[in-house]
Write an enzyme that holds these catalytic residues in place. Structure first.
Site, short mmCIF file in Angstrom:
data_model
loop_
_atom_site.label_atom_id
_atom_site.label_comp_id
_atom_site.label_asym_id
_atom_site.label_seq_id
_atom_site.Cartn_x
_atom_site.Cartn_y
_atom_site.Cartn_z
N VAL A 1 5.51 -9.90 -8.52
CA VAL A 1 5.51 -8.98 -9.66
C VAL A 1 4.45 -7.90 -9.42
O VAL A 1 3.35 -8.19 -8.95
CB VAL A 1 5.21 -9.74 -10.96
CG1 VAL A 1 5.09 -8.77 -12.13
CG2 VAL A 1 6.31 -10.77 -11.23
N TYR B 1 2.70 -6.71 17.79
CA TYR B 1 3.12 -5.90 16.64
C TYR B 1 3.87 -4.65 17.11
O TYR B 1 4.97 -4.35 16.62
CB TYR B 1 1.90 -5.52 15.82
CG TYR B 1 2.19 -4.56 14.68
CD1 TYR B 1 2.87 -4.98 13.55
CD2 TYR B 1 1.76 -3.23 14.74
CE1 TYR B 1 3.13 -4.10 12.50
CE2 TYR B 1 2.01 -2.35 13.70
CZ TYR B 1 2.70 -2.79 12.59
OH TYR B 1 2.96 -1.91 11.56
N PHE C 1 0.82 -1.21 0.00
CA PHE C 1 0.00 0.00 0.00
C PHE C 1 0.86 1.26 0.00
O PHE C 1 0.66 2.18 -0.80
CB PHE C 1 -0.92 -0.05 1.23
CG PHE C 1 -1.90 1.08 1.33
CD1 PHE C 1 -2.74 1.40 0.29
CD2 PHE C 1 -2.01 1.80 2.52
CE1 PHE C 1 -3.66 2.45 0.41
CE2 PHE C 1 -2.93 2.82 2.65
CZ PHE C 1 -3.75 3.15 1.59
N ASP D 1 11.97 -10.80 -0.23
CA ASP D 1 11.07 -11.42 0.73
C ASP D 1 11.77 -11.41 2.08
O ASP D 1 12.85 -12.00 2.23
CB ASP D 1 10.75 -12.86 0.30
CG ASP D 1 9.71 -13.52 1.20
OD1 ASP D 1 9.48 -13.02 2.31
OD2 ASP D 1 9.14 -14.54 0.78
N ARG E 1 5.71 -7.67 8.73
CA ARG E 1 4.55 -8.49 9.10
C ARG E 1 3.60 -7.54 9.80
O ARG E 1 3.92 -6.98 10.85
CB ARG E 1 4.96 -9.62 10.04
CG ARG E 1 3.79 -10.57 10.37
CD ARG E 1 4.25 -11.74 11.24
NE ARG E 1 3.27 -12.80 11.27
CZ ARG E 1 2.30 -12.93 12.18
NH1 ARG E 1 2.18 -12.03 13.14
NH2 ARG E 1 1.45 -13.95 12.14
#
Length: 323
Positions: free
Chosen positions: A38, A142, A14, A51, A73
């Site tokens: 991609v 988080y 995003f 990654d 994450r």
């Protein structure tokens, strides 16, 4: 003089994708998109495989001037992992630190880390916003992982020549937004009655365009080096104000019912949705005065304009899906 080469991790995400498009438009930097899949950026700029879970496949960073690390994450409302903190640490702490160490070894000048306001905490008292230099108080896995990553990066900055910039956004919205914000758009688009008309909170949000503009400012501004920033639209809204503004952007009627806050929280607790209700009813404000004082930055996009852009994209996406 050659343009600075800026590698953006999470370039299919995003924030990352919008940042790459902005850098291409400005033509002041040479962006490199690092993505795990991609993207539509293919052919517009160099795209390399990235990654966070597979360091062996990471691209070489030689010749890169700045890394903007947006990959992570992300926070999820319904966490399924048995040890959520361990999973967050694996990616957000260990992965981030490995990438930053490689960047420092390759001679990268600046590492910009997109953290989260959750490092500061989950809520504020109305009129008492978080500041960038407050004592951190993360409360969920988080937020803890982002805070630990920040600490590791600050230590690395002291040990190497690489500068570190930390940016903690609150909820980010804009064209293509997902999760709870998308749910709100759907409810308002259908003119669903919502029992949120009597909530008197204050929340800071940041439009995607404003966050990207601030990141771009931090790429080259000398005063950003080794600093931590909060970022927002500079205008705080109550939940009813937010819903009314979004409904107006959608050209719909907002149908808000004024139920007492205690009743909303009680029902949400019975349904196991206490965390969601706390966010809807509670306050979370951030003070961005440091951004202007140190960098001369103010949000270039108004909340109303950003919400209209978000609404238009949502409506256009609906039309495409129906076609």
């Amino acid at each position: 003089m050659p343009k600075p080469r800026v590698l953006v991790s999470g370039a299919s995400g995003f924030v990352g994708q919008r940042l790459i498009m902005r850098l291409l438009l400005d033509k002041k930097c040479a962006p490199i998109a690092a993505a795990r899949r991609v993207t539509q950026l293919q052919g517009l700029c160099p795209v390399v495989s990235f990654d966070l879970d597979n360091p062996a496949d990471w691209p070489a960073l030689n010749g890169v001037d700045v890394v903007v690390h947006t990959a992570a994450r992300v926070h999820v409302m319904n966490e399924l992992a048995k040890d959520a903190l361990a999973e967050f640490r694996k990616v957000n702490v260990e992965g981030t630190l490995q990438l930053a160490k490689r960047a420092a070894e390759a001679g990268v000048r600046r590492f910009i880390f997109i953290s989260s306001v959750k490092v500061n905490g989950e809520s504020t008292l109305p009129g008492k916003p978080f500041s960038a230099d407050d004592m951190p108080a993360p409360q969920d896995p988080y937020g803890v992982s982002k805070y630990e990553a920040e600490q590791a990066l600050k230590k690395l900055a002291l040990e190497t020549a690489m500068e570190v910039v930390i940016i903690r956004p609150p909820l980010v919205y804009g064209p293509g937004v997902k999760a709870n914000f998308l749910s709100m758009l759907r409810w308002l688009d259908k003119e669903v009655p919502l029992p949120l008309g009597a909530i008197h909170n204050q929340r800071s949000l940041v439009a995607l365009g404003n966050l990207v503009d601030f990141i771009v400012t931090c790429i080259n501004h000398p005063a950003a080096a080794n600093q931590t920033f909060l970022v927002s639209d500079g205008e705080d809204l109550s939940t009813p104000q937010l819903l009314n503004r979004l409904a107006s952007a959608l050209e719909k009627r907002s149908r808000l019912i004024a139920l007492p806050e205690w009743l909303i929280l009680s029902v949400a607790t019975l349904l196991g949705k206490q965390a969601v209700a706390s966010r809807i009813c509670g306050s979370l404000q951030v003070d961005i005065s440091k951004n202007y004082e140190l960098l001369g930055w103010t949000p270039p996009i108004s909340s109303d304009r950003a919400m209209r852009q978000t609404a238009i994209h949502y409506q256009e996406t609906l039309v495409k899906h129906r076609a």
